[in-house]
Design a protein around this motif. Structure first.
Motif, PDB file in Angstrom:
ATOM      1  N   SER A  95       0.636  -1.165   0.052  1.00 51.13           N
ATOM      2  CA  SER A  95       0.003  -0.190   0.015  1.00 51.13           C
ATOM      3  C   SER A  95       0.844   1.233  -0.073  1.00 51.13           C
ATOM      4  CB  SER A  95      -1.124   0.023   1.181  1.00 51.13           C
ATOM      5  OG  SER A  95      -0.419  -0.081   2.390  1.00 51.13           O
ATOM      6  N   PRO A  96       1.900   1.513   0.602  1.00 53.00           N
ATOM      7  CA  PRO A  96       2.727   2.638   0.696  1.00 53.00           C
ATOM      8  C   PRO A  96       3.127   3.339  -0.780  1.00 53.00           C
ATOM      9  CG  PRO A  96       3.566   1.223   2.403  1.00 53.00           C
ATOM     10  CD  PRO A  96       2.681   0.514   1.552  1.00 53.00           C
ATOM     11  N   ALA A  97       3.456   2.180  -1.672  1.00 50.72           N
ATOM     12  CA  ALA A  97       3.717   2.546  -2.945  1.00 50.72           C
ATOM     13  C   ALA A  97       2.740   2.547  -4.073  1.00 50.72           C
ATOM     14  CB  ALA A  97       4.753   1.531  -3.421  1.00 50.72           C
ATOM     15  N   GLU A  98       1.504   2.592  -3.542  1.00 48.93           N
ATOM     16  CA  GLU A  98       0.583   2.602  -4.404  1.00 48.93           C
ATOM     17  C   GLU A  98       0.237   3.738  -5.317  1.00 48.93           C
ATOM     18  OE1 GLU A  98      -3.916   2.312  -3.179  1.00 48.93           O
ATOM     19  OE2 GLU A  98      -3.184   0.325  -2.705  1.00 48.93           O
ATOM     20  N   GLY A  99       0.515   4.988  -4.611  1.00 49.88           N
ATOM     21  CA  GLY A  99       0.360   6.361  -5.380  1.00 49.88           C
ATOM     22  C   GLY A  99       1.689   6.675  -6.101  1.00 49.88           C
ATOM     23  N   CYS A 100       2.853   5.892  -6.045  1.00 45.25           N
ATOM     24  CA  CYS A 100       3.953   6.299  -6.634  1.00 45.25           C
ATOM     25  C   CYS A 100       4.246   5.810  -8.059  1.00 45.25           C
ATOM     26  CB  CYS A 100       5.002   5.784  -5.542  1.00 45.25           C
ATOM     27  SG  CYS A 100       5.126   6.528  -3.972  1.00 45.25           S
ATOM     28  N   PRO A 101       4.617   6.448  -8.858  1.00 48.04           N
ATOM     29  CA  PRO A 101       4.853   5.951 -10.336  1.00 48.04           C
ATOM     30  C   PRO A 101       6.234   5.081 -10.418  1.00 48.04           C
ATOM     31  CG  PRO A 101       5.278   8.237 -10.478  1.00 48.04           C
ATOM     32  CD  PRO A 101       4.610   7.654  -9.198  1.00 48.04           C
ATOM     33  N   TYR A 102       6.158   3.918 -10.859  1.00 46.79           N
ATOM     34  CA  TYR A 102       7.492   3.041 -10.657  1.00 46.79           C
ATOM     35  C   TYR A 102       8.614   3.493 -11.344  1.00 46.79           C
ATOM     36  CZ  TYR A 102       4.368  -0.064  -8.092  1.00 46.79           C
ATOM     37  OH  TYR A 102       3.598  -0.908  -7.256  1.00 46.79           O
ATOM     38  N   ASP A 103       8.282   4.265 -12.419  1.00 46.04           N
ATOM     39  CA  ASP A 103       9.487   4.833 -13.165  1.00 46.04           C
ATOM     40  C   ASP A 103      10.005   6.065 -12.814  1.00 46.04           C
ATOM     41  OD1 ASP A 103       7.373   6.506 -13.994  1.00 46.04           O
ATOM     42  OD2 ASP A 103       7.632   6.108 -16.169  1.00 46.04           O
ATOM     43  N   GLY A 104       9.771   6.753 -11.720  1.00 44.95           N
ATOM     44  CA  GLY A 104      10.066   8.082 -11.154  1.00 44.95           C
ATOM     45  C   GLY A 104       9.720   8.980 -12.172  1.00 44.95           C
ATOM     46  N   SER A 105       8.956   8.938 -13.186  1.00 46.74           N
ATOM     47  CA  SER A 105       8.693  10.027 -13.973  1.00 46.74           C
ATOM     48  C   SER A 105       8.045  11.335 -13.367  1.00 46.74           C
ATOM     49  CB  SER A 105       7.429   9.585 -15.065  1.00 46.74           C
ATOM     50  OG  SER A 105       6.661   9.239 -14.350  1.00 46.74           O
ATOM     51  N   LYS A 106       7.486  11.419 -12.250  1.00 47.42           N
ATOM     52  CA  LYS A 106       6.979  12.686 -11.537  1.00 47.42           C
ATOM     53  C   LYS A 106       8.072  13.311 -10.605  1.00 47.42           C
ATOM     54  CE  LYS A 106       2.913  11.949 -13.086  1.00 47.42           C
ATOM     55  NZ  LYS A 106       2.243  12.523 -14.203  1.00 47.42           N
ATOM     56  N   CYS A 107       9.263  12.688 -10.609  1.00 41.25           N
ATOM     57  CA  CYS A 107      10.089  13.398  -9.993  1.00 41.25           C
ATOM     58  C   CYS A 107      10.474  14.736  -9.961  1.00 41.25           C
ATOM     59  CB  CYS A 107      11.369  12.293  -9.917  1.00 41.25           C
ATOM     60  SG  CYS A 107      12.720  13.083  -8.783  1.00 41.25           S
ATOM     61  N   ARG A 108      10.874  14.953 -11.275  1.00 42.89           N
ATOM     62  CA  ARG A 108      11.343  16.541 -11.763  1.00 42.89           C
ATOM     63  C   ARG A 108       9.938  17.439 -11.274  1.00 42.89           C
ATOM     64  NH1 ARG A 108      14.256  19.748 -14.672  1.00 42.89           N
ATOM     65  NH2 ARG A 108      13.224  21.396 -16.069  1.00 42.89           N
ATOM     66  N   GLU A 109       8.712  17.106 -11.693  1.00 42.37           N
ATOM     67  CA  GLU A 109       7.729  17.672 -11.550  1.00 42.37           C
ATOM     68  C   GLU A 109       7.315  18.164 -10.164  1.00 42.37           C
ATOM     69  OE1 GLU A 109       4.222  15.792 -13.362  1.00 42.37           O
ATOM     70  OE2 GLU A 109       5.394  15.488 -15.107  1.00 42.37           O
ATOM     71  N   CYS A 110       7.548  17.111  -9.293  1.00 39.59           N
ATOM     72  CA  CYS A 110       7.410  17.139  -7.966  1.00 39.59           C
ATOM     73  C   CYS A 110       8.482  18.178  -7.200  1.00 39.59           C
ATOM     74  CB  CYS A 110       7.495  15.892  -7.048  1.00 39.59           C
ATOM     75  SG  CYS A 110       7.413  15.972  -5.176  1.00 39.59           S
ATOM     76  N   ILE A 111       9.666  18.098  -7.665  1.00 41.63           N
ATOM     77  CA  ILE A 111      10.715  18.810  -7.044  1.00 41.63           C
ATOM     78  C   ILE A 111      10.568  20.375  -7.645  1.00 41.63           C
ATOM     79  CG2 ILE A 111      13.140  19.564  -7.387  1.00 41.63           C
ATOM     80  CD1 ILE A 111      13.496  16.510  -7.279  1.00 41.63           C
ATOM     81  N   VAL A 112      10.168  20.814  -8.790  1.00 45.09           N
ATOM     82  CA  VAL A 112       9.893  21.741  -9.398  1.00 45.09           C
ATOM     83  C   VAL A 112       8.706  22.585  -8.619  1.00 45.09           C
ATOM     84  CG1 VAL A 112       9.265  23.274 -11.460  1.00 45.09           C
ATOM     85  CG2 VAL A 112      10.879  21.497 -11.512  1.00 45.09           C
ATOM     86  N   LYS A 113       7.533  21.861  -8.427  1.00 43.95           N
ATOM     87  CA  LYS A 113       6.542  22.388  -7.645  1.00 43.95           C
ATOM     88  C   LYS A 113       6.628  22.554  -6.285  1.00 43.95           C
ATOM     89  CE  LYS A 113       1.818  21.003  -6.486  1.00 43.95           C
ATOM     90  NZ  LYS A 113       0.675  20.188  -6.373  1.00 43.95           N
ATOM     91  N   GLN A 114       7.467  21.874  -5.516  1.00 45.66           N
ATOM     92  CA  GLN A 114       8.012  22.348  -4.183  1.00 45.66           C
ATOM     93  C   GLN A 114       8.789  23.356  -4.180  1.00 45.66           C
ATOM     94  OE1 GLN A 114       5.490  20.351  -2.390  1.00 45.66           O
ATOM     95  NE2 GLN A 114       6.969  20.605  -0.844  1.00 45.66           N
ATOM     96  N   MET A 115       9.739  23.452  -5.014  1.00 44.21           N
ATOM     97  CA  MET A 115      10.670  24.685  -5.032  1.00 44.21           C
ATOM     98  C   MET A 115       9.855  26.054  -5.151  1.00 44.21           C
ATOM     99  SD  MET A 115      14.112  23.150  -6.484  1.00 44.21           S
ATOM    100  CE  MET A 115      15.408  24.248  -5.603  1.00 44.21           C
ATOM    101  N   LYS A 116       8.778  25.734  -6.173  1.00 41.33           N
ATOM    102  CA  LYS A 116       8.088  27.286  -6.470  1.00 41.33           C
ATOM    103  C   LYS A 116       6.924  27.324  -5.496  1.00 41.33           C
ATOM    104  CE  LYS A 116       8.484  27.178 -11.586  1.00 41.33           C
ATOM    105  NZ  LYS A 116       7.514  26.933 -12.870  1.00 41.33           N
ATOM    106  N   CYS A 117       6.301  26.441  -4.981  1.00 38.93           N
ATOM    107  CA  CYS A 117       5.113  26.607  -4.296  1.00 38.93           C
ATOM    108  C   CYS A 117       5.382  26.405  -2.661  1.00 38.93           C
ATOM    109  CB  CYS A 117       3.924  25.826  -4.577  1.00 38.93           C
ATOM    110  SG  CYS A 117       3.572  26.301  -6.422  1.00 38.93           S
TER     111      CYS A 117
END
Length: 99
Positions: free
Chosen positions: A23-45
């Motif tokens: 269950s903890p990995a359920e929401g995570c994409p396995y290929d890491g494709s959202k990594c850059r988007e997440c970092i950019v969003k956190q740094m901006k907002c």
């Protein structure tokens, strides 16, 4: 009848353990494709005050300096502590696990 109920209890426990492990990995994409988007969003907002410290750490570590020396160099002055920035950016940990 007792064997049936104990077998059912064991099967239920196995399913519960498997569900908890998955269950903890359920929401995570396995290929890491959202990594850059997440970092950019956190740094901006989410963590804008952390941007200078995170950039300092990145330049320092990529330059080959030890982690200890980079922390001493970058975790000074005003603003949030490096540990606060780490907590703020930890929201991206799941997205970046595989990347």
């Amino acid at each position: 009848m007792e064997k049936k109920s104990s077998a059912l209890a064991v099967a239920a426990m196995v399913l519960l353990v498997l569900w908890v492990m998955i269950s903890p990995a359920e929401g995570c994409p396995y290929d890491g494709s959202k990594c850059r988007e997440c970092i950019v969003k956190q740094m901006k907002c989410g963590c804008p005050p952390c941007v200078p410290k995170l950039r300092c750490m990145a330049r320092c570590l990529w330059g080959g300096t030890s982690k200890f020396n980079c922390i001493n160099r970058c975790d000074c002055g005003g603003g949030p502590k490096l540990s606060d920035c780490k907590k703020c950016m930890s929201k991206c940990k799941c997205s970046c696990m595989i990347a």
